[in-house]
Write a protein that holds these residues in place. Structure first.
Motif, short mmCIF file in Angstrom:
data_model
loop_
_atom_site.label_atom_id
_atom_site.label_comp_id
_atom_site.label_asym_id
_atom_site.label_seq_id
_atom_site.Cartn_x
_atom_site.Cartn_y
_atom_site.Cartn_z
N ALA A 233 0.84 -1.20 0.00
CA ALA A 233 0.00 0.00 0.00
C ALA A 233 0.87 1.25 0.00
O ALA A 233 0.59 2.22 -0.71
CB ALA A 233 -0.92 0.00 1.21
N GLN A 234 1.94 1.23 0.80
CA GLN A 234 2.87 2.37 0.81
C GLN A 234 3.48 2.59 -0.56
O GLN A 234 3.61 3.74 -1.03
CB GLN A 234 3.97 2.14 1.85
CG GLN A 234 3.49 2.13 3.29
CD GLN A 234 4.64 1.99 4.28
OE1 GLN A 234 5.68 2.64 4.14
NE2 GLN A 234 4.47 1.14 5.27
N ASN A 235 3.86 1.52 -1.22
CA ASN A 235 4.48 1.63 -2.55
C ASN A 235 3.51 2.19 -3.58
O ASN A 235 3.87 3.05 -4.39
CB ASN A 235 5.01 0.27 -3.00
CG ASN A 235 6.18 -0.21 -2.16
OD1 ASN A 235 6.88 0.59 -1.55
ND2 ASN A 235 6.38 -1.52 -2.12
N GLU A 236 2.28 1.68 -3.56
CA GLU A 236 1.27 2.16 -4.52
C GLU A 236 0.98 3.64 -4.29
O GLU A 236 0.83 4.40 -5.25
CB GLU A 236 -0.02 1.34 -4.39
CG GLU A 236 0.08 -0.08 -4.90
CD GLU A 236 0.26 -0.18 -6.41
OE1 GLU A 236 -0.06 0.80 -7.12
OE2 GLU A 236 0.70 -1.24 -6.88
N LEU A 237 0.89 4.04 -3.03
CA LEU A 237 0.64 5.44 -2.73
C LEU A 237 1.78 6.32 -3.21
O LEU A 237 1.56 7.39 -3.81
CB LEU A 237 0.45 5.62 -1.22
CG LEU A 237 -0.91 5.22 -0.65
CD1 LEU A 237 -0.87 5.20 0.87
CD2 LEU A 237 -2.00 6.18 -1.13
#
Length: 248
Positions: free
Chosen positions: A115-119
């Motif tokens: 999720a951090q990477n996608e954000l």
């Protein structure tokens, strides 16, 4: 005729904040699992983001996941995180098409790595856009935000970089997660609850609060227009009298 035609474009709130409440209750009323409601709530996010962009609203903050939401059942939290990742991945082309810039506030370190990477990728890919600023409050709470601000202030004071006289209302705002955005003028909460649930407590000091019984999955553009019209019919005094406001 759409309520959109009754909106005064010269009196738009520059910043709208929304507590997107009622996904679980909406699903329960239909005999479905809570995640079913969250899934359909994404459609309302699309509609309201599009509605704000079309009107010319400059900032839209959506309370998507609070720090307290981590205490929900594990299956629901896991499902929400998967939905978050999937939604971000799918929505970036639409954000770019509509010139929308994505921002995130909150304790992002608590989110799963994917999720951090996608954000991070979505923020980077939309960074050049100049239209609506879409601010997602994820793993956010106002008490957490104020605590973090105070920690930073105390640290700088201990290092001699800050004195008590340096801390004014304006400088304090520079330590908040929202330092790059103006305070909301209109706060909307769906699903009939009349509270602000640890959301932008400092920033909502003079916001107009609008509460509706409509569950979030049913809150679409016409509901947004209704809230904006209600806002435009209010007298905003900021501590002054009606006579003083009318004389300006």
């Amino acid at each position: 005729m759409s309520l959109k035609d009754s909106i005064n474009k010269d009196l738009l709130p520059s910043h709208i904040a929304i507590i997107m409440d009622g996904n679980g209750r909406w699903a329960k009323e239909k005999g479905e699992d809570r995640l079913f409601g969250h899934f359909h709530g994404v459609e309302s996010v699309r509609a309201n983001v599009e509605g704000c962009a079309e009107l010319g609203v400059q900032y839209l903050t959506l309370y998507a996941f609070s720090t307290e939401n981590w205490d929900r059942p594990e299956y629901e939290v896991k499902g929400l995180m998967e939905l978050l990742v999937d939604t971000i991945r799918k929505e970036v082309p639409t954000l770019n098409k509509n010139n929308i810039k994505l921002h995130v506030i909150g304790d992002i370190s608590m989110l799963p790595g994917n999720a951090q990477n996608e954000l991070a990728e979505a923020i980077n890919e939309t960074s050049a856009n100049t239209g609506l600023n879409l601010i997602m409050a994820l793993s956010y709470s106002s008490k957490w935000e104020i605590q973090q601000a105070l920690k930073q202030i105390v640290t700088e004071a201990a290092d001699g970089r800050l004195t008590p006289g340096d801390v004014t209302q304006e400088t304090f705002k520079n330590y908040l997660a929202t330092k790059n955005f103006p305070d909301p003028e209109l706060m909307i909460r769906t699903s009939g609850e009349h509270r602000i649930s640890n959301f932008l407590l400092y920033q909502l000091a003079y916001a107009e609060l609008y509460f509706t019984d409509v569950r979030w999955p049913d809150f679409r553009k016409e509901n947004l227009y209704e809230a904006i019209i209600d806002f435009q019919n209010r007298e905003r005094r900021f501590g002054k009298t009606s006579d003083q406001v009318q004389a300006q």
